[in-house]
Design an enzyme around this catalytic site. Structure first.
Site, PDB file in Angstrom:
ATOM      1  N   TYR A 468       0.686  -1.266  -0.111  1.00  5.86           N
ATOM      2  CA  TYR A 468       0.096  -0.095   0.129  1.00  5.86           C
ATOM      3  C   TYR A 468       0.864   1.178  -0.082  1.00  5.86           C
ATOM      4  O   TYR A 468       0.903   1.951  -0.899  1.00  5.86           O
ATOM      5  CB  TYR A 468      -0.923   0.028   1.035  1.00  5.86           C
ATOM      6  CG  TYR A 468      -2.062   1.100   1.142  1.00  5.86           C
ATOM      7  CD1 TYR A 468      -3.072   0.963   0.191  1.00  5.86           C
ATOM      8  CD2 TYR A 468      -1.825   2.161   1.604  1.00  5.86           C
ATOM      9  CE1 TYR A 468      -4.004   2.028   0.038  1.00  5.86           C
ATOM     10  CE2 TYR A 468      -2.697   3.295   1.736  1.00  5.86           C
ATOM     11  CZ  TYR A 468      -3.800   3.270   1.123  1.00  5.86           C
ATOM     12  OH  TYR A 468      -4.777   4.315   0.868  1.00  5.86           O
ATOM     13  N   SER A 548      -6.529   1.224  -4.331  1.00  4.28           N
ATOM     14  CA  SER A 548      -6.602   2.698  -3.930  1.00  4.28           C
ATOM     15  C   SER A 548      -4.918   3.208  -4.384  1.00  4.28           C
ATOM     16  O   SER A 548      -4.297   3.205  -5.165  1.00  4.28           O
ATOM     17  CB  SER A 548      -6.987   2.665  -2.647  1.00  4.28           C
ATOM     18  OG  SER A 548      -7.315   4.128  -2.552  1.00  4.28           O
ATOM     19  N   ASP A 631     -17.781   4.152  -7.385  1.00  4.97           N
ATOM     20  CA  ASP A 631     -16.776   4.304  -6.566  1.00  4.97           C
ATOM     21  C   ASP A 631     -16.648   5.942  -6.594  1.00  4.97           C
ATOM     22  O   ASP A 631     -16.159   6.664  -7.616  1.00  4.97           O
ATOM     23  CB  ASP A 631     -15.240   4.025  -7.035  1.00  4.97           C
ATOM     24  CG  ASP A 631     -14.287   3.957  -6.021  1.00  4.97           C
ATOM     25  OD1 ASP A 631     -14.315   4.992  -5.044  1.00  4.97           O
ATOM     26  OD2 ASP A 631     -13.178   3.276  -6.142  1.00  4.97           O
ATOM     27  N   HIS A 668     -15.775   1.883  -3.627  1.00  2.20           N
ATOM     28  CA  HIS A 668     -14.090   1.778  -3.259  1.00  2.20           C
ATOM     29  C   HIS A 668     -14.142   0.430  -2.616  1.00  2.20           C
ATOM     30  O   HIS A 668     -12.744   0.062  -2.332  1.00  2.20           O
ATOM     31  CB  HIS A 668     -14.071   3.110  -2.659  1.00  2.20           C
ATOM     32  CG  HIS A 668     -12.425   3.324  -2.727  1.00  2.20           C
ATOM     33  ND1 HIS A 668     -11.777   3.268  -3.817  1.00  2.20           N
ATOM     34  CD2 HIS A 668     -11.371   3.059  -1.652  1.00  2.20           C
ATOM     35  CE1 HIS A 668     -10.616   3.581  -3.742  1.00  2.20           C
ATOM     36  NE2 HIS A 668     -10.291   3.520  -2.400  1.00  2.20           N
TER      37      HIS A 668
END
Length: 694
Positions: A468, A548, A631, A668
């Site tokens: 991430y 993301s 989203d 999302h």
């Protein structure tokens, strides 16, 4: 196999950024309601859908994931009162329900269903995304979101008969709920049109009295000078102070304001408006992170216990005398250590502090004067996923899970824990290996990663390297039935703790944000190269996945090192680094990425922006871009533009798949139905196995 991609019109839009002309040929894909965009999405799904459905491992993965998902899962209960007056509310999923059901128990009576979100829609896409039980346990306020949207609606239900009141509150996003008397404080946003992707700003804090109309809710706080900050509302447990955490975007260096309800509570409860001058600013934003965890009153002395990383990058707990609030007068109760504080809380008459040790939870108990009382033991390398309890109550409930242990609710009292709710692992944990490895990145820093595999897995094997790397989000051990199915199929899962998170405190985050963002990509590359050197993977068997900000990570890293990876998954990604700030929540991220309107930030953004770094003549590894039509956090235009650009640069066709998958009735990720999660996960891991098996 040769893939032919649907043609996408290239427009003639050109923007001027600090003297440089930057083409944006797919600007039209930012219009989500246009027929042309709808046709583009349909054409992409017409290519990706049949291909994914035909992958040889997909059906078996769906069946096995369904079996592994089918275990009961419970969240820590909210508890109010004692004995016969005690009310407990908790969520529970019996295994395969699309959404968890909420249960209530009064005293020693049998628990009954309070709320079943699965009855609120035909497809399971209406989810409860937040809730708060009133202080007397009579009323349950809950936030609903549909199809994964950040837009929320609030409803209130009686706990004695399960009936909804007439109260319905709209225009909510990212809101918190704090009960006081016959109502609650909440954060409201200006009204916007359904489906609008315009940036959201200018929130206000209101008090809602049960039975009243939302339009009549008195204003409690509004920043008349600056519409940009976001506010989170919280009451001290003794109901003496209303506290606002003031943040700018995703910057955790928040300000703190408070209101003395002993002086102003009656005004609010009677429907009056609070004088803005009544608010006291405790700390300015932009300096450090601060969270009030307890108010302590001793005669005329009044103190907040505050967790902060001010002058302590790994975090500490201080006592702040409200009569002498200057930071020079703060008294350290729990000192900074070599391990970062992930969170702390005042529960059961003590302070409970979670330090991250190699990205895993370590719980320590302290008295309110800072005396260490001992640890609260956990079973291994795991994560605390939820907390419930109060300072004045003797029992603490903790949600716990690990890579090999399903979600469990632990009950702690007096430093002793037992299991309140949980399930046996569907796979024998003794057959799984969880190791901790470290790669050396470009600047010499060691980057930790978990390596999870079956004990009899062949090496090298198909590897999912997950990362991430941003927004101070810590990537800690969590339970995933989908990953277990991948492990059983011979896969290896690697979870990396990259710069941009705060596993090692705020410096770890700063080293991977703004102009240092390239370091995050370098960290992931270093992890990948270490796995090759260690014999765990080869370049042909190494895949990367992220969502993301992690979708940005995998896209950017693939473009920089296409030779290192055998397959890439980029989920709900941030791709257009020059225009993200113009859509919905995107403006909140400029504190993490920078803003292309700033000349210095433009230079580092254009260097790694995936949309602007796709090249022709490069054979990119198999790529699956995933997004969802609802989203409204990372809007789908990012994925659409990326798919159009990389397919165009491939000449409209390629031997390796460069695909976009667009999910309908999803956002999302929050509140996604179990059935959709299983299908999506099967697509991901079938894709990885297809392209990574030696």
């Amino acid at each position: 196999m040769t893939f032919t991609y649907p043609p996408a019109r290239r427009g003639d839009v050109v923007d001027l950024h600090h003297g440089r002309k930057i083409a944006d040929p797919y600007r039209w894909l930012e219009d989500f309601d246009s027929n042309e965009t709808a046709d583009f999405v349909a054409a992409q799904n017409a290519v990706s859908g049949p291909y994914l459905a035909g992958l040889p491992d997909r059906t078996g993965l769906i069946d096995r994931m369904t079996e592994l998902w089918d275990i009961p899962r419970t969240e820590p209960p909210q508890v109010r009162g004692e004995g016969a007056d005690r009310v407990m509310v908790w969520s529970h999923n019996n295994g395969l329900a699309d959404q968890p059901t909420y249960w209530v128990q009064h005293g020693a009576a049998e628990p009954v269903v309070l709320l079943d979100p699965n009855t609120l829609s035909d497809d399971g896409t209406v989810a409860v995304v937040g809730s708060a039980l009133s202080d007397d346990g009579r009323l349950f306020a809950y936030l609903l979101a549909e199809a994964g949207s950040d837009r929320q609606q609030l409803a209130v239900r009686r706990t004695d008969n399960g009936e909804d009141l007439t109260d319905r509150l709209d225009h909510l996003r990212f809101t918190s709920i704090a009960w006081l008397g016959d109502g609650f404080f909440y954060v409201r946003w200006p009204e916007t049109e359904p489906g609008s992707t315009a940036p959201v700003r200018d929130p206000s804090v209101h008090y809602h009295r049960i039975g009243s109309e939302q339009a009549d809710d008195p204003l409690v706080f509004h920043n008349d000078d600056d519409p940009e900050p976001i506010y989170m509302v919280e009451l001290t447990e003794d109901l003496r102070y209303l506290v606002l955490a003031e943040v700018l975007g995703t910057d955790r260096r928040n300000g703190l304001l408070y209101l003395d309800l002993a002086a102003h509570g009656d005004t609010i409860l009677s429907g009056g408006t609070v004088d803005p001058a009544a608010w006291v600013r405790l700390v300015e934003r932009g300096i450090a992170a601060h969270e009030v965890i307890l108010h302590v009153a001793d005669g005329d002395d009044s103190r907040f216990l505050v967790q902060t990383d001010c002058d302590a990058p790994n975090g500490r707990i201080v006592a702040v005398d409200l009569a002498l609030p200057d930071p020079d007068s703060w008294i350290t109760l729990v000192a900074e250590t070599e391990h970062a504080v992930e969170w702390s809380a005042a529960l059961a008459g003590e302070l409970l502090v979670n330090h991250l040790v190699e990205a895993s939870a370590r719980l320590t108990r302290y008295s309110t004067d800072g005396t260490e009382l001992g640890s609260l033991p956990l079973s291994g390398l795991g994560t605390i996923t939820g907390l419930a309890g109060r300072f004045a109550e003797p029992t603490v409930f903790l949600g716990y899970q690990s890579f090999v242990e399903p979600p469990t609710v632990l009950r702690a009292e007096g430093g002793v824990t037992d299991v309140w709710a949980g399930s046996e692992p569907p796979i024998d944990p003794s057959g799984l290996l969880v190791e901790r490895m470290h790669a050396v990145s470009t600047d010499g820093a060691e980057v930790g990663m978990f390596v999870i595999r079956c004990a009899d897995a062949a090496l090298p094997g198909p590897v999912e390297l997950y990362g991430y790397g941003g927004f101070t989000i810590n990537i800690t051990p969590t339970y995933s039935p989908a990953r277990l199915a991948f492990l059983e199929a011979g896969g290896i899962v690697v979870v990396a703790n990259l710069r941009g998170g705060s596993e090692h405190g705020e410096p770890w985050h700063e080293q991977g944000s703004l102009g240092n963002k390239q370091q995050v990509f370098d960290d992931l590359i270093a992890c990948g190269e270490h796995l090759l050197t260690a014999g765990i993977a080869t370049a042909e068997t190494l895949g990367i996945r992220g969502g993301s900000n992690g979708g940005l990570l995998t896209a950017a890293t693939m473009l920089q090192r296409p030779d290192l990876f055998g397959a890439v998954i980029s989920q709900v990604p941030v791709i257009d680094m020059l225009r993200f700030q113009h859509f919905t929540a995107g403006r909140f991220w400029t504190v993490e990425y920078g803003d292309a309107a700033d000349s210095e930030a433009f230079e580092w953004l254009i260097e790694y922006s995936p949309l602007h770094n796709v090249q022709s003549g490069i054979e990119y590894p198999p790529l699956l871009i995933m997004t969802a039509e609802s989203d409204d956090r990372v809007v789908p235009m990012h994925a659409h533009k990326f798919a159009a650009e990389i397919q165009h640069q491939a000449g409209g066709g390629s031997e390796q798949p460069l695909l976009e998958r667009v999910e309908t009735r999803a956002g999302h990720g929050m509140g996604k139905p179990t059935a959709k999660i299983i299908e999506e996960s099967a697509d991901i891991y079938a894709f990885l196995l297809e392209h990574l098996r030696p």
